[in-house]
Design a protein around this motif. Sequence first.
Motif, short mmCIF file in Angstrom:
data_model
loop_
_atom_site.label_atom_id
_atom_site.label_comp_id
_atom_site.label_asym_id
_atom_site.label_seq_id
_atom_site.Cartn_x
_atom_site.Cartn_y
_atom_site.Cartn_z
N ALA A 1 0.84 -1.20 0.00
CA ALA A 1 0.00 0.00 0.00
C ALA A 1 0.87 1.25 0.00
O ALA A 1 0.53 2.26 -0.64
N GLY A 2 2.01 1.21 0.69
CA GLY A 2 2.93 2.33 0.66
C GLY A 2 3.47 2.60 -0.73
O GLY A 2 3.62 3.76 -1.15
N CYS A 3 3.76 1.54 -1.46
CA CYS A 3 4.22 1.69 -2.85
C CYS A 3 3.14 2.33 -3.72
O CYS A 3 3.44 3.16 -4.60
N ILE A 4 1.89 1.94 -3.49
CA ILE A 4 0.78 2.54 -4.23
C ILE A 4 0.68 4.03 -3.92
O ILE A 4 0.47 4.87 -4.82
N ALA B 1 3.94 9.71 5.95
CA ALA B 1 3.01 10.75 6.43
C ALA B 1 1.61 10.19 6.57
O ALA B 1 0.90 10.48 7.55
N TYR B 2 1.20 9.36 5.60
CA TYR B 2 -0.13 8.77 5.65
C TYR B 2 -0.28 7.88 6.89
O TYR B 2 -1.23 8.04 7.67
N TYR B 3 0.66 6.97 7.10
CA TYR B 3 0.57 6.08 8.25
C TYR B 3 0.73 6.86 9.56
O TYR B 3 0.15 6.49 10.59
N GLY B 4 1.49 7.94 9.53
CA GLY B 4 1.62 8.78 10.72
C GLY B 4 0.30 9.41 11.10
O GLY B 4 -0.07 9.44 12.29
N TYR B 5 -0.41 9.93 10.11
CA TYR B 5 -1.72 10.51 10.37
C TYR B 5 -2.71 9.45 10.86
O TYR B 5 -3.56 9.72 11.72
N VAL B 6 -2.62 8.24 10.30
CA VAL B 6 -3.50 7.16 10.73
C VAL B 6 -3.31 6.87 12.21
O VAL B 6 -4.28 6.77 12.98
N LEU B 7 -2.05 6.73 12.63
CA LEU B 7 -1.78 6.43 14.04
C LEU B 7 -2.13 7.62 14.94
O LEU B 7 -2.64 7.44 16.05
N GLU B 8 -1.84 8.83 14.46
CA GLU B 8 -2.11 10.02 15.27
C GLU B 8 -3.61 10.16 15.55
O GLU B 8 -4.01 10.42 16.69
N LYS B 9 -4.44 9.97 14.53
CA LYS B 9 -5.88 10.14 14.69
C LYS B 9 -6.54 8.91 15.30
O LYS B 9 -7.40 9.03 16.20
N GLY B 10 -6.17 7.74 14.83
CA GLY B 10 -6.88 6.54 15.25
C GLY B 10 -6.43 5.95 16.56
O GLY B 10 -7.17 5.18 17.19
N LEU B 11 -5.22 6.33 17.04
CA LEU B 11 -4.69 5.66 18.23
C LEU B 11 -4.21 6.63 19.31
O LEU B 11 -4.48 6.41 20.49
N GLY C 1 -7.59 6.39 8.81
CA GLY C 1 -7.56 6.53 7.36
C GLY C 1 -8.46 7.65 6.87
O GLY C 1 -8.14 8.34 5.89
N GLU C 2 -9.60 7.85 7.54
CA GLU C 2 -10.50 8.93 7.15
C GLU C 2 -9.83 10.29 7.36
O GLU C 2 -9.94 11.19 6.52
N SER C 3 -9.12 10.43 8.48
CA SER C 3 -8.41 11.69 8.74
C SER C 3 -7.25 11.89 7.76
O SER C 3 -7.06 12.99 7.23
N ALA C 4 -6.48 10.81 7.53
CA ALA C 4 -5.35 10.92 6.60
C ALA C 4 -5.82 11.25 5.20
O ALA C 4 -5.15 11.98 4.46
N ALA C 5 -6.97 10.68 4.81
CA ALA C 5 -7.50 10.95 3.47
C ALA C 5 -7.82 12.43 3.30
O ALA C 5 -7.54 13.03 2.25
N ARG C 6 -8.41 13.03 4.33
CA ARG C 6 -8.74 14.46 4.24
C ARG C 6 -7.50 15.32 4.19
O ARG C 6 -7.45 16.32 3.47
N ARG C 7 -6.47 14.96 4.94
CA ARG C 7 -5.28 15.79 5.02
C ARG C 7 -4.39 15.67 3.78
O ARG C 7 -3.76 16.65 3.37
N LEU C 8 -4.33 14.48 3.20
CA LEU C 8 -3.39 14.24 2.11
C LEU C 8 -4.07 14.11 0.75
O LEU C 8 -3.39 13.91 -0.26
N GLY C 9 -5.39 14.22 0.71
CA GLY C 9 -6.08 14.12 -0.57
C GLY C 9 -6.17 12.71 -1.12
O GLY C 9 -6.36 12.51 -2.32
N VAL C 10 -6.05 11.72 -0.24
CA VAL C 10 -6.18 10.32 -0.66
C VAL C 10 -7.67 9.97 -0.68
O VAL C 10 -8.44 10.45 0.15
N PRO C 11 -8.11 9.13 -1.61
CA PRO C 11 -9.52 8.70 -1.60
C PRO C 11 -9.91 8.11 -0.25
O PRO C 11 -9.14 7.40 0.38
#
Length: 365
Positions: A44-47, A57-67, A324-334
């Motif tokens: 997923a990181g390669c994608i 940055a994506y995984y960082g936002y995931v952990l920051e918001k979700g955990l 993932g919902e928070s990271a999507a908003r911050r980074l423009g990921v679907p």
Amino acid sequence: MSIDTAPGASANALDATSGVATRRDILHRLLMTLGPILAALIIAGCILLAVGVDPLAYYGYVLEKGLFSPLGIQQTLTRMAPLLFLAAGLIVAFRAGMWNLGGDGQFLLGAVTAAASAPVLVQVMPAWLALICSFLISMVVAMAWSLLPALLRAYQGVNEIITTLMMTFLGTSLANVLVKLVFRDPGTTVPQTRTLPVEDRLPRLFDTTITSGLVLGLAAIIIVHLVMTRTAFGLKLRIVGANPRAAVHAGLGVPGLTVAVFAISAGLAGLAGAVDVIGVQGNVRADWNPAYGLAVIPAVFLARMNGFAAIGFVFLLSVLSIGGESAARRLGVPNHFTLVLVSIVLIVLALAEYVDHRYNQSRKA
């Protein structure tokens, strides 16, 4: 002396061999469980890199918001409630050797039924009794929706993967029709059901935003685990899953057990929808489908259909979902990239199981 020491030496050698085998088994289980998760995160990181997004940055936002965020961890634990019910239903089906892939349709029908019945019932009876009745109605509706695939599997041998997937599409469409035409709130311009007042919903835990549905979900999956591993009924279901022909020769009523498995699995999926609506959402909007049913499948497989282990993997899925919902908003990921990650986990897990199976076969040969 040699006569006395030989048995002791043999016993010590056996204990050492057993200890080594146990450690190998533990390491193997950890590799087969954590390996697919790590591989999926790398893929997923390669994608993400391919589309110009920093995976760290994506995984960082995931952990920051979700955990690590106080509000985020409360949202994570709240999200676990419906997922635990769905996981419990899948454990029943998978341990019995059956594939109930109709969880999303059963979930939505349970949710719509709860959203339609709860606001009406709280006006004519105490709130606690109204919620219990809504739970029961949602469970019965989901059970009824699973009846056709169950009967086709039990008496005609029709593959339940096909029938439950077909019923999922029909159930999703029916739920939308019910919201738009039958249970629509006339007081709103947006097609949705009536809204259950906040004070009539499931109570919160310890002055937080965590719904008490989490406790119900934990109780459901623990009870399912104990029933499947410690009772005669659970043993019968596992025998049916391991060898249906042997179950018939043993005198077990396989058709009746098949219908029971589908009813229990679907009923738990319906309760998942009811818990999400009565505990969090308050209503159901048209075209709403969180697709929890298919997302939970990798968590159940990674847990090897163990209820206690599934709690941990459901927590991980909730962290990925909320973060993932928070990271999507911050980074423009679907917003649905979490589902992509979950799908990759399922694919890698299937490949790992296949390779492991072939390796074991080659060793035996």
